[in-house]
Structure formats: C-alpha cells, structure tokens
Design a protein around this motif. Structure first.
Motif, PDB file in Angstrom:
ATOM      1  N   ASP A  69       4.688 -36.506  36.841  1.00 46.29           N
ATOM      2  CA  ASP A  69       4.186 -35.133  36.855  1.00 46.29           C
ATOM      3  C   ASP A  69       5.310 -34.147  37.181  1.00 46.29           C
ATOM      4  O   ASP A  69       5.419 -33.078  36.560  1.00 46.29           O
ATOM      5  N   LEU A  70       6.154 -34.512  38.159  1.00 45.18           N
ATOM      6  CA  LEU A  70       7.285 -33.651  38.505  1.00 45.18           C
ATOM      7  C   LEU A  70       8.243 -33.499  37.334  1.00 45.18           C
ATOM      8  O   LEU A  70       8.752 -32.397  37.062  1.00 45.18           O
ATOM      9  N   LYS A  71       8.473 -34.590  36.618  1.00 45.19           N
ATOM     10  CA  LYS A  71       9.378 -34.537  35.461  1.00 45.19           C
ATOM     11  C   LYS A  71       8.785 -33.674  34.354  1.00 45.19           C
ATOM     12  O   LYS A  71       9.480 -32.846  33.758  1.00 45.19           O
ATOM     13  N   GLU A  72       7.488 -33.818  34.092  1.00 48.55           N
ATOM     14  CA  GLU A  72       6.850 -33.044  33.029  1.00 48.55           C
ATOM     15  C   GLU A  72       6.787 -31.557  33.357  1.00 48.55           C
ATOM     16  O   GLU A  72       6.841 -30.716  32.459  1.00 48.55           O
ATOM     17  N   LYS A  73       6.672 -31.226  34.644  1.00 51.74           N
ATOM     18  CA  LYS A  73       6.651 -29.818  35.053  1.00 51.74           C
ATOM     19  C   LYS A  73       8.050 -29.217  35.071  1.00 51.74           C
ATOM     20  O   LYS A  73       8.201 -28.014  35.216  1.00 51.74           O
ATOM     21  N   GLY A  74       9.067 -30.064  34.941  1.00 51.55           N
ATOM     22  CA  GLY A  74      10.438 -29.579  34.909  1.00 51.55           C
ATOM     23  C   GLY A  74      11.058 -29.425  36.276  1.00 51.55           C
ATOM     24  O   GLY A  74      12.126 -28.832  36.405  1.00 51.55           O
TER      25      GLY A  74
END
Length: 91
Positions: A69-74
């Motif tokens: 989730d952190l990666k997808e949110k940038g």
C-alpha cells in the motif's frame, strides 16, 4: 490323602498364576494410560506451535500488504519496497 495333596498344591499355584496375570494386566493399563498422556501432551505442543506459526504468517502477510500500500501510494520507492520485503521474508 491324594486329594489333599493335589488341592494343597494346585490351589496355591492357581492363585499365584491368577495374581501374576492380574499384575500383568494392571501394568498394561498403567503403561497405556502413560502413553496416552504423553501423546496428548505432544499433540497440545504441536497445536501451540502451529498456532504460533499461523500467527506469524498472518502478521507477515499484513506487513507485506502495508508495504505494498505504501509503495502504491508513492510513499516508498520500488527499491525501498524490495529491501523491506526481503528483510521481512528473511526473518
């Protein structure tokens, strides 16, 4: 006279044989109960171990989901994601 000698020998011998048989049966029951207790103890330990490993796998999947989730949110980069994922999987 012969009957007295016969019964005087046979009855104590029969009583002794029955005593030995009874003792053997009782020892068998005691051993069986001890084995049952050991088996139940081993099963309870294995259940505790499996519960712990299930909790660890759930925690691991939750952590990986949070990282994704952190990666997808940038918030974190792909490289940081890979490092954190490898760190989780190697522990």
């Amino acid at each position: 006279m012969e009957k007295i000698i016969f019964f005087g020998l046979v009855i104590p011998i029969m009583a002794y044989v029955l005593y030995l048989g009874g003792m053997a049966i009782m020892n068998g029951f005691k051993s069986k109960e001890a084995n049952r207790a050991e088996k139940e103890e081993a099963e309870s330990e294995s259940r505790e171990t499996s519960n712990t490993s299930d909790e660890q796998s759930i925690n691991l999947s939750d952590e990986l989901t949070k990282l994704n989730d952190l990666k997808e949110k940038g918030i974190i980069s792909q490289e940081e994601f890979e490092k954190a994922k490898n760190k989780l999987l190697n522990n």
